[in-house]
Design an enzyme around this catalytic site. Structure first.
Site, PDB file in Angstrom:
ATOM      1  CD1 TRP A  81     -26.129  -7.374  63.626  1.00 23.90           C
ATOM      2  CD2 TRP A  81     -28.016  -6.370  64.292  1.00 23.90           C
ATOM      3  NE1 TRP A  81     -26.537  -6.531  62.614  1.00 23.90           N
ATOM      4  CE2 TRP A  81     -27.685  -5.912  62.985  1.00 23.90           C
ATOM      5  CE3 TRP A  81     -29.164  -5.870  64.916  1.00 23.90           C
ATOM      6  CZ2 TRP A  81     -28.483  -4.973  62.305  1.00 23.90           C
ATOM      7  CZ3 TRP A  81     -29.954  -4.945  64.228  1.00 23.90           C
ATOM      8  CH2 TRP A  81     -29.609  -4.521  62.951  1.00 23.90           C
TER       9      TRP A  81
ATOM     10  NE  ARG B 180     -23.700  -0.153  76.817  1.00 25.58           N
ATOM     11  CZ  ARG B 180     -22.387  -0.199  76.534  1.00 25.58           C
ATOM     12  NH1 ARG B 180     -21.511  -0.221  77.503  1.00 25.58           N
ATOM     13  NH2 ARG B 180     -21.982  -0.261  75.293  1.00 25.58           N
TER      14      ARG B 180
ATOM     15  CG  ASP C 262     -15.120   1.505  71.522  1.00 25.91           C
ATOM     16  OD1 ASP C 262     -16.329   1.283  71.755  1.00 25.91           O
ATOM     17  OD2 ASP C 262     -14.202   0.804  71.976  1.00 25.91           O
TER      18      ASP C 262
ATOM     19  CG  HIS D  23     -25.155   4.684  72.081  1.00 22.04           C
ATOM     20  ND1 HIS D  23     -23.860   4.312  71.808  1.00 22.04           N
ATOM     21  CD2 HIS D  23     -25.723   3.613  72.695  1.00 22.04           C
ATOM     22  CE1 HIS D  23     -23.660   3.068  72.230  1.00 22.04           C
ATOM     23  NE2 HIS D  23     -24.778   2.623  72.787  1.00 22.04           N
TER      24      HIS D  23
ATOM     25  NE  ARG E 115     -11.672   0.453  69.450  1.00 25.37           N
ATOM     26  CZ  ARG E 115     -12.247  -0.716  69.233  1.00 25.37           C
ATOM     27  NH1 ARG E 115     -11.798  -1.491  68.288  1.00 25.37           N
ATOM     28  NH2 ARG E 115     -13.270  -1.101  69.980  1.00 25.37           N
TER      29      ARG E 115
ATOM     30  CD1 TRP F 112     -18.123  10.793  77.680  1.00 25.14           C
ATOM     31  CD2 TRP F 112     -20.351  10.695  77.957  1.00 25.14           C
ATOM     32  NE1 TRP F 112     -18.589  12.074  77.840  1.00 25.14           N
ATOM     33  CE2 TRP F 112     -19.947  12.049  78.011  1.00 25.14           C
ATOM     34  CE3 TRP F 112     -21.709  10.395  78.115  1.00 25.14           C
ATOM     35  CZ2 TRP F 112     -20.848  13.102  78.200  1.00 25.14           C
ATOM     36  CZ3 TRP F 112     -22.608  11.428  78.310  1.00 25.14           C
ATOM     37  CH2 TRP F 112     -22.173  12.773  78.346  1.00 25.14           C
TER      38      TRP F 112
ATOM     39  CG  ASN G 156     -20.821   6.329  71.957  1.00 20.04           C
ATOM     40  OD1 ASN G 156     -19.875   7.106  71.915  1.00 20.04           O
ATOM     41  ND2 ASN G 156     -21.581   6.053  70.906  1.00 20.04           N
TER      42      ASN G 156
ATOM     43  CG  LEU H 268     -17.029  14.730  53.748  1.00 20.23           C
ATOM     44  CD1 LEU H 268     -15.523  14.486  53.864  1.00 20.23           C
ATOM     45  CD2 LEU H 268     -17.584  15.172  55.102  1.00 20.23           C
TER      46      LEU H 268
ATOM     47  NE  ARG I  33     -22.467  -3.090  71.686  1.00 28.54           N
ATOM     48  CZ  ARG I  33     -21.766  -1.999  71.905  1.00 28.54           C
ATOM     49  NH1 ARG I  33     -22.380  -0.905  72.323  1.00 28.54           N
ATOM     50  NH2 ARG I  33     -20.467  -1.988  71.725  1.00 28.54           N
TER      51      ARG I  33
ATOM     52  CG  LEU J   2      -7.629  -2.969  63.276  1.00 30.83           C
ATOM     53  CD1 LEU J   2      -6.986  -3.572  62.029  1.00 30.83           C
ATOM     54  CD2 LEU J   2      -7.739  -1.456  63.107  1.00 30.83           C
TER      55      LEU J   2
HETATM   56  C1  IPE Z   1     -16.510  -1.347  67.435  1.00 33.55           C
HETATM   57  O1  IPE Z   1     -16.759  -1.097  68.773  1.00 33.55           O
HETATM   58  C2  IPE Z   1     -17.743  -1.098  66.622  1.00 33.55           C
HETATM   59  C3  IPE Z   1     -18.157   0.299  66.520  1.00 33.55           C
HETATM   60  C4  IPE Z   1     -17.538   1.339  67.005  1.00 33.55           C
HETATM   61  C5  IPE Z   1     -19.363   0.506  65.769  1.00 33.55           C
HETATM   62  P1  IPE Z   1     -17.162  -2.264  69.786  1.00 33.55           P
HETATM   63  O2  IPE Z   1     -17.333  -1.615  71.109  1.00 33.55           O
HETATM   64  O3  IPE Z   1     -18.299  -3.035  69.259  1.00 33.55           O
HETATM   65  O4  IPE Z   1     -15.858  -3.177  69.757  1.00 33.55           O
HETATM   66  P2  IPE Z   1     -15.365  -4.301  70.769  1.00 33.55           P
HETATM   67  O5  IPE Z   1     -16.508  -5.226  71.009  1.00 33.55           O
HETATM   68  O6  IPE Z   1     -14.934  -3.605  72.027  1.00 33.55           O
HETATM   69  O7  IPE Z   1     -14.198  -4.938  70.073  1.00 33.55           O
HETATM   70  C1  IPE Z   2     -19.350   2.729  70.484  1.00 36.15           C
HETATM   71  O1  IPE Z   2     -19.449   2.836  71.845  1.00 36.15           O
HETATM   72  C2  IPE Z   2     -20.700   2.694  69.780  1.00 36.15           C
HETATM   73  C3  IPE Z   2     -21.058   1.398  69.217  1.00 36.15           C
HETATM   74  C4  IPE Z   2     -20.320   0.317  69.232  1.00 36.15           C
HETATM   75  C5  IPE Z   2     -22.353   1.277  68.597  1.00 36.15           C
HETATM   76  P1  IPE Z   2     -19.699   1.574  72.769  1.00 36.15           P
HETATM   77  O2  IPE Z   2     -21.164   1.438  72.964  1.00 36.15           O
HETATM   78  O3  IPE Z   2     -18.999   0.382  72.272  1.00 36.15           O
HETATM   79  O4  IPE Z   2     -19.034   2.073  74.124  1.00 36.15           O
HETATM   80  P2  IPE Z   2     -18.189   1.214  75.149  1.00 36.15           P
HETATM   81  O5  IPE Z   2     -17.028   0.671  74.380  1.00 36.15           O
HETATM   82  O6  IPE Z   2     -19.079   0.140  75.675  1.00 36.15           O
HETATM   83  O7  IPE Z   2     -17.773   2.214  76.170  1.00 36.15           O
HETATM   84 MG    MG Z   3     -17.158  -0.370  72.605  1.00 39.25          MG
END
Ligand code: IPE
Ligand code: IPE
Ligand code: MG
Length: 248
Positions: A70, A34, A21, A38, A189, A26, A23, A132, A72, A196
């Protein structure tokens, strides 16, 4: 990577699962779109897969896309799917060289056709590798996974293949997407949130959980080593007393 002297080679977690989490934040911190977060996050994936292998971790599970992701904006979902496909194509050779086998946790049918086909190809080509085990959790949701397992088990009862009182923890776990794999020992995490987010709810019952503020694109080999060092310093009691665990 050389085996780090600060780690005990006899206490390496067998299964490490990571919620990747941070990306988006960042990228936003750098005034970038965004998806660029990724993109750099994919470099962290490559670094962590190699490091996991070097550290003798047997199973690595990375949460790449949740059933909730989905929701997003389509441009971000499309960017993620594109990165996923190019990552798989680029990484195939390395996986074959390093004896890594790829698996997918999640319902593949909702993924775009091109991603699904690439995924199937890489899974098939790496299926005989016995190094692995690299699980990508894609369109993964723990609740959907549990419902899928309930339906499979109920179906077996309905057709008389299974008796209701034959359902126990072991049988149920075998019907999850992770069937046949050990539960995660260490769940990491990144990105600072302490939740979670629908990840491995059944399997993580006794995982050691490590929440770290580092955003995923900044997470590299040394950060994985730090997480394992903290893990090795914890006492896993599984319900027993500390004294009982020390004596065994
Ligand atoms: C959890 O991250 C899912 C992944 C890392 C793929 P999210 O960014 O989607 O989680 P929430 O929405 O903050 O709980
Ligand atoms: C995790 O990073 C990647 C996915 C959930 C696909 P995020 O995209 O959730 O990054 P933040 O949490 O918005 O910074
Ligand atoms: Mg996130």
């Amino acid at each position: 990577m050389q085996f780090p002297p600060e780690l005990d080679p006899d206490k390496i977690p067998v299964h490490v699962a990571i919620i990747m989490d941070g990306n988006g934040r960042w990228a936003q911190q750098r005034s970038m779109p965004r998806p660029l977060g990724h993109k750099v996050g994919v470099e962290s994936v490559q670094a962590v897969v190699r490091a996991a292998d070097d550290l003798n971790i047997k199973v690595l599970t990375l949460y790449a896309f949740s059933t909730e992701n989905w929701k997003r904006p389509p441009f971000e979902v499309n960017a993620l799917m594109g990165l996923l496909k190019s990552f798989l194509l680029r990484e195939l050779e390395t996986m074959l060289e390093n004896n890594v086998s790829l698996r997918c946790l999640g319902q593949k049918d909702r993924l775009p056709k091109a991603v699904r086909e690439t995924l199937d190809k890489v899974i098939a080509e790496t299926a005989d590798n016995d190094g692995l085990i690299f699980n990508l959790a894609l369109n993964y949701g723990s609740r959907v996974e549990i419902i899928d397992a309930v339906q499979a088990v109920a179906h077996k009862c309905e057709v008389g293949e299974l008796a209701v009182d034959g359902i126990d923890e072991e049988l149920f776990a075998a019907h999850l997407y992770t069937g046949g794999l050990p539960d995660p020992d260490l769940l990491i995490r990144t990105g600072g949130e302490a939740r979670l987010s629908n990840f491995l709810l059944w399997q993580a019952s006794y995982a050691e959980i490590y929440f770290v503020d580092t955003l995923w694109p900044d997470f590299r080999e040394d950060d994985l080593v730090d997480a394992i060092r903290v893990y090795q310093g914890r006492q896993r009691r599984f319900g027993k007393t500390g004294d009982q665990v020390q004596q065994s």
